[in-house]
Write an enzyme that holds these catalytic residues in place. Structure first.
Site, PDB file in Angstrom:
ATOM      1  N   GLU A   1       0.858  -1.183   0.000  1.00 43.45           N
ATOM      2  CA  GLU A   1       0.000   0.000   0.000  1.00 43.45           C
ATOM      3  C   GLU A   1       0.901   1.242   0.000  1.00 43.45           C
ATOM      4  OE1 GLU A   1      -3.105  -0.751  -0.359  1.00 43.45           O
ATOM      5  OE2 GLU A   1      -3.049  -2.812   0.337  1.00 43.45           O
ATOM      6  N   TYR A   2       0.405   2.347  -0.601  1.00 39.92           N
ATOM      7  CA  TYR A   2       1.237   3.561  -0.606  1.00 39.92           C
ATOM      8  C   TYR A   2       1.312   4.148   0.793  1.00 39.92           C
ATOM      9  CZ  TYR A   2      -2.874   6.597  -0.328  1.00 39.92           C
ATOM     10  OH  TYR A   2      -4.016   7.230   0.082  1.00 39.92           O
TER      11      TYR A   2
ATOM     12  N   GLU B   1       0.584   0.141  -4.542  1.00 35.04           N
ATOM     13  CA  GLU B   1      -0.840   0.383  -4.783  1.00 35.04           C
ATOM     14  C   GLU B   1      -1.129   1.876  -4.873  1.00 35.04           C
ATOM     15  OE1 GLU B   1      -3.768   2.384  -3.034  1.00 35.04           O
ATOM     16  OE2 GLU B   1      -2.632   1.465  -1.420  1.00 35.04           O
TER      17      GLU B   1
ATOM     18  N   GLU C   1      -6.119   5.581  -5.564  1.00 36.57           N
ATOM     19  CA  GLU C   1      -6.713   6.895  -5.876  1.00 36.57           C
ATOM     20  C   GLU C   1      -6.765   7.141  -7.386  1.00 36.57           C
ATOM     21  OE1 GLU C   1      -2.317   7.721  -5.571  1.00 36.57           O
ATOM     22  OE2 GLU C   1      -3.777   6.377  -4.675  1.00 36.57           O
TER      23      GLU C   1
ATOM     24  N   SER D   1      -1.145  10.397  -2.030  1.00 32.57           N
ATOM     25  CA  SER D   1      -2.134  10.115  -3.076  1.00 32.57           C
ATOM     26  C   SER D   1      -2.639  11.417  -3.724  1.00 32.57           C
ATOM     27  CB  SER D   1      -3.299   9.286  -2.543  1.00 32.57           C
ATOM     28  OG  SER D   1      -4.070  10.024  -1.638  1.00 32.57           O
ATOM     29  N   ARG D   2      -2.708  12.485  -2.947  1.00 31.13           N
ATOM     30  CA  ARG D   2      -3.111  13.785  -3.533  1.00 31.13           C
ATOM     31  C   ARG D   2      -2.027  14.287  -4.486  1.00 31.13           C
ATOM     32  NH1 ARG D   2      -5.467  11.658   0.653  1.00 31.13           N
ATOM     33  NH2 ARG D   2      -4.192  12.753   2.170  1.00 31.13           N
TER      34      ARG D   2
END
Length: 295
Positions: free
Chosen positions: A97-98, A124, A127, A171-172
């Site tokens: 996962e990130y 991953e 998003e 993720s942003r």
């Protein structure tokens, strides 16, 4: 991926919080990609025994087992690097996962290790599989950005476990880079009130054409999980994303991508572009952290 699998990859899930639980559910449901995977067990620091008939196994057993060929790393971010290194060294493929790591150098080292071992290392990014992102990508394509901003609000997050806000919020950053290309850092500030569990990080970035982008992460008690965006183009503006439907099975979509990589169905070019984007985002996150700590 609708061919009948000749073999299944044995999988262990490390960490059974929110993401780990969803991963285990997806692995046990009949999906095209799950047909290539066989959930052998899970690793947790808590003594859980078994979950829905899936056995807990020790980290040592997961690393040494011939049956286990794949590890899904779903633990807190601060432990990702160590787990990835151990599983790659043990000759296993890794889905994580990130954020993959909390430093750029570590990510580069782990990628080199994966390449040496001939193993898939997949970070991953659910998003990018969201309906909102698909909508934005369509809206932004071919337009000239004048300026933009993205604000994310949420409840408090422990930095010890999830990393500096530029990493926990990567993720942003990934959205911005995927929409507007590689970015450079202009400035960054971090305002913190630890006693109130409040923090606000404000980052000024610019595109290769020098258009300014502002990214803000604001976290504190009572703040709802929300994303506010505003992009101004020569041809008009985009303020916030309309409700484009629910994000169905985004972790499963990510698993499909991972299985395609295991089966060698991604071109070298696609893999190289993805790696470049991930390292670019981790590099920016690190620059932001350094910039904020100089203040």
């Amino acid at each position: 991926m609708n061919t009948e699998p000749e073999r299944k990859f044995g999988v262990v899930v490390v960490g059974v919080g929110r993401a780990g639980s969803v991963r285990m559910r997806d692995l046990r449901n009949p999906h095209p990609s799950s047909a290539f995977l066989n959930l052998i067990g899970f690793v947790s620091r808590r003594e859980l025994g078994s979950i829905d008939g899936v056995q807990q196994i020790s980290l040592e057993d997961a690393l040494s087992s011939q049956e286990v060929e794949v590890a899904y790393i779903c633990s807190e971010s601060s432990s990702h690097e160590d787990y990835i290194r151990q599983f790659l060294n043990a000759g296993k493929h890794v889905l994580v996962e990130y954020p993959m790591t909390l430093s750029l150098v570590a990510a580069q080292e782990l990628w080199e290790l994966a390449e040496q071992k001939g193993k898939v290392l997949h970070e991953e990014h659910v998003e990018l599989l969201m309906e909102e992102f698909a909508f934005l990508k369509k809206e932004v394509v071919g337009k000239d950005l004048l300026k933009g901003s993205l604000l994310f609000t949420a409840g408090p997050l422990e930095e010890e476990r999830f990393g500096f806000p530029a990493f926990s919020g990567i993720s942003r950053l990934t959205w911005l880079v995927s929409l507007f290309g590689e970015l450079s850092l202009v400035s960054a500030t971090l305002e913190e009130r630890k006693e109130d569990q409040y923090m606000k990080m404000t980052v000024c970035l610019e595109t290769e054409k020098k258009s300014p982008l502002t990214w803000i992460e604001e976290k504190g008690p009572g703040l709802k999980r929300n994303r506010y965006l505003s992009f101004h183009f020569k041809s008009g503006s985009l303020e916030n994303v309309p409700n484009v439907g629910i994000n169905k099975n985004i972790f499963l979509k990510d698993q499909n991508i991972f299985v395609q990589k295991l089966l060698g169905q991604f071109s070298e070019k696609e893999l190289a572009a993805e790696k470049k984007r991930i390292l670019h985002c981790l590099g920016l996150a690190e620059e932001i952290r350094k910039y904020c700590s100089r203040k």
